[in-house]
Design a protein around this motif. Structure first.
Motif, short mmCIF file in Angstrom:
data_model
loop_
_atom_site.label_atom_id
_atom_site.label_comp_id
_atom_site.label_asym_id
_atom_site.label_seq_id
_atom_site.Cartn_x
_atom_site.Cartn_y
_atom_site.Cartn_z
N VAL A 3 -97.21 6.14 74.94
CA VAL A 3 -98.02 5.05 75.56
C VAL A 3 -97.36 3.61 75.15
CG1 VAL A 3 -100.22 4.13 76.27
CG2 VAL A 3 -99.84 6.55 75.74
N TYR A 4 -96.97 2.79 76.23
CA TYR A 4 -96.56 1.55 75.84
C TYR A 4 -97.47 0.45 76.07
CZ TYR A 4 -91.85 3.01 75.17
OH TYR A 4 -90.62 3.57 74.68
N TYR A 5 -97.84 -0.41 75.15
CA TYR A 5 -98.91 -1.52 75.27
C TYR A 5 -98.17 -3.00 75.08
CZ TYR A 5 -102.05 2.26 73.77
OH TYR A 5 -102.55 3.42 73.94
N CYS A 6 -98.79 -3.87 75.96
CA CYS A 6 -98.18 -5.31 75.54
C CYS A 6 -99.50 -5.75 74.85
CB CYS A 6 -97.97 -6.14 76.94
SG CYS A 6 -99.31 -6.14 78.26
N ALA A 7 -99.20 -6.94 74.13
CA ALA A 7 -100.08 -7.62 73.40
C ALA A 7 -99.71 -8.90 73.25
CB ALA A 7 -100.38 -6.81 72.28
N VAL A 8 -100.42 -9.72 73.11
CA VAL A 8 -100.30 -11.29 72.51
C VAL A 8 -100.92 -11.63 71.30
CG1 VAL A 8 -99.99 -12.18 74.90
CG2 VAL A 8 -102.28 -12.24 73.69
N GLY A 9 -100.18 -12.48 70.54
CA GLY A 9 -101.04 -12.97 69.32
C GLY A 9 -99.77 -12.58 68.12
N PRO A 10 -100.16 -12.76 66.92
CA PRO A 10 -99.38 -12.45 65.79
C PRO A 10 -99.29 -10.83 65.74
CG PRO A 10 -101.53 -13.61 64.93
CD PRO A 10 -101.57 -13.29 66.60
N ARG A 11 -97.85 -10.47 65.59
CA ARG A 11 -97.28 -9.36 65.62
C ARG A 11 -98.11 -8.37 64.64
NH1 ARG A 11 -91.50 -7.36 63.67
NH2 ARG A 11 -90.88 -8.88 64.93
N SER A 12 -98.77 -8.92 63.35
CA SER A 12 -99.25 -8.02 62.71
C SER A 12 -100.80 -7.78 62.96
CB SER A 12 -99.36 -8.86 61.23
OG SER A 12 -100.23 -9.97 61.44
N SER A 13 -101.37 -8.57 64.00
CA SER A 13 -102.76 -8.48 64.37
C SER A 13 -102.92 -9.15 65.65
CB SER A 13 -103.62 -8.80 63.40
OG SER A 13 -105.07 -8.64 63.83
N PRO A 14 -102.32 -8.53 66.86
CA PRO A 14 -102.32 -8.98 68.22
C PRO A 14 -103.92 -9.36 68.32
CG PRO A 14 -100.82 -7.47 68.32
CD PRO A 14 -101.66 -7.32 66.72
N SER A 15 -104.05 -10.58 69.15
CA SER A 15 -105.46 -10.81 69.58
C SER A 15 -105.85 -10.19 70.76
CB SER A 15 -105.54 -12.49 69.84
OG SER A 15 -105.02 -13.13 68.87
N TYR A 16 -104.94 -9.87 71.71
CA TYR A 16 -105.31 -9.16 72.91
C TYR A 16 -104.23 -8.24 73.20
CZ TYR A 16 -107.65 -13.73 73.75
OH TYR A 16 -108.37 -14.77 73.34
N TRP A 17 -104.84 -6.89 73.88
CA TRP A 17 -104.03 -5.74 74.26
C TRP A 17 -104.23 -5.50 75.63
CZ3 TRP A 17 -101.01 -3.29 70.75
CH2 TRP A 17 -101.15 -3.48 69.49
N GLY A 18 -102.78 -5.11 76.28
CA GLY A 18 -103.04 -4.32 77.66
C GLY A 18 -103.55 -3.07 77.34
N GLN A 19 -104.07 -2.41 78.65
CA GLN A 19 -104.41 -1.00 78.57
C GLN A 19 -103.57 0.08 78.27
OE1 GLN A 19 -103.10 -2.34 81.15
NE2 GLN A 19 -102.74 -0.92 82.65
N GLY A 20 -102.28 -0.09 78.37
CA GLY A 20 -101.38 0.92 78.09
C GLY A 20 -100.70 1.48 79.35
N THR A 21 -99.31 1.86 79.35
CA THR A 21 -98.81 2.85 80.47
C THR A 21 -97.85 3.87 79.76
OG1 THR A 21 -97.61 2.30 82.55
CG2 THR A 21 -96.94 0.91 80.55
N GLN A 22 -97.99 4.93 80.37
CA GLN A 22 -97.31 6.10 79.96
C GLN A 22 -95.99 5.98 80.42
OE1 GLN A 22 -98.56 8.82 77.95
NE2 GLN A 22 -96.38 9.25 77.85
N VAL A 23 -95.07 6.38 79.61
CA VAL A 23 -93.45 6.59 79.34
C VAL A 23 -93.40 7.83 79.11
CG1 VAL A 23 -91.30 5.95 79.01
CG2 VAL A 23 -92.91 3.99 79.60
N THR A 24 -92.53 8.80 79.87
CA THR A 24 -92.39 10.10 79.68
C THR A 24 -90.90 10.04 79.87
OG1 THR A 24 -94.39 11.08 79.80
CG2 THR A 24 -92.68 12.57 79.81
N VAL A 25 -89.91 10.62 78.74
CA VAL A 25 -88.57 10.91 79.04
C VAL A 25 -88.36 12.53 78.82
CG1 VAL A 25 -86.20 10.18 78.29
CG2 VAL A 25 -88.03 8.44 78.24
N SER A 26 -87.78 13.00 79.70
CA SER A 26 -87.35 14.42 79.83
C SER A 26 -85.80 14.53 79.41
CB SER A 26 -87.53 15.12 81.00
OG SER A 26 -86.86 14.39 82.07
N SER A 27 -85.65 15.55 78.64
CA SER A 27 -84.30 15.96 78.12
C SER A 27 -83.45 16.44 79.03
CB SER A 27 -84.39 16.56 76.67
OG SER A 27 -85.16 17.80 76.80
#
Length: 116
Positions: A92-116
């Motif tokens: 699950v991939y999330y975008c976020a803003v703020g300091p990398r160590s402790s972002p202030s805001y987060w998005g809800q996440g989006t699923q990425v699935t890679v099949s072999s």
């Protein structure tokens, strides 16, 4: 600021996906924007960063050369172009803003699935 991530889905190994992160409530101006990901059973990990003002970018070693983070000033969005996808990119991939160590805001996440 509210973040909305989109663009996840299913891809085959070697394929590509493009994720987008849109901001509402204010612009990305003066923000540092990140993508993180979390695979099942693993801790959330850093993927990429872009500085909105100036455009400086950073990448995790695991995605360097395959992923590209960019910004669109007109659309107030940040894009993560993912090429040469591997099954280990599944998360699950999330975008976020703020300091990398402790972002202030987060998005809800989006699923990425890679099949072999």
């Amino acid at each position: 600021v509210q973040l909305q991530a989109s663009g996840g889905g299913l891809a085959q190994a070697g394929g590509s996906l493009t994720l987008s992160c849109a901001a509402s409530g204010r612009t990305f101006s003066n923000y540092v924007i990140h993508w993180f990901r979390q695979a099942p059973g693993k801790e959330r990990e850093f993927v990429a960063t872009i500085i909105w003002n100036g455009g400086g970018t950073w990448y995790a070693d695991s995605v360097k050369g395959r992923f590209t983070i960019s910004r669109d000033n007109a659309k107030n969005t940040v894009t993560l172009q993912m090429n040469s996808l591997k099954p280990e990119d599944t998360a699950v991939y999330y975008c976020a803003v703020g300091p990398r160590s402790s972002p202030s805001y987060w998005g809800q996440g989006t699923q990425v699935t890679v099949s072999s």
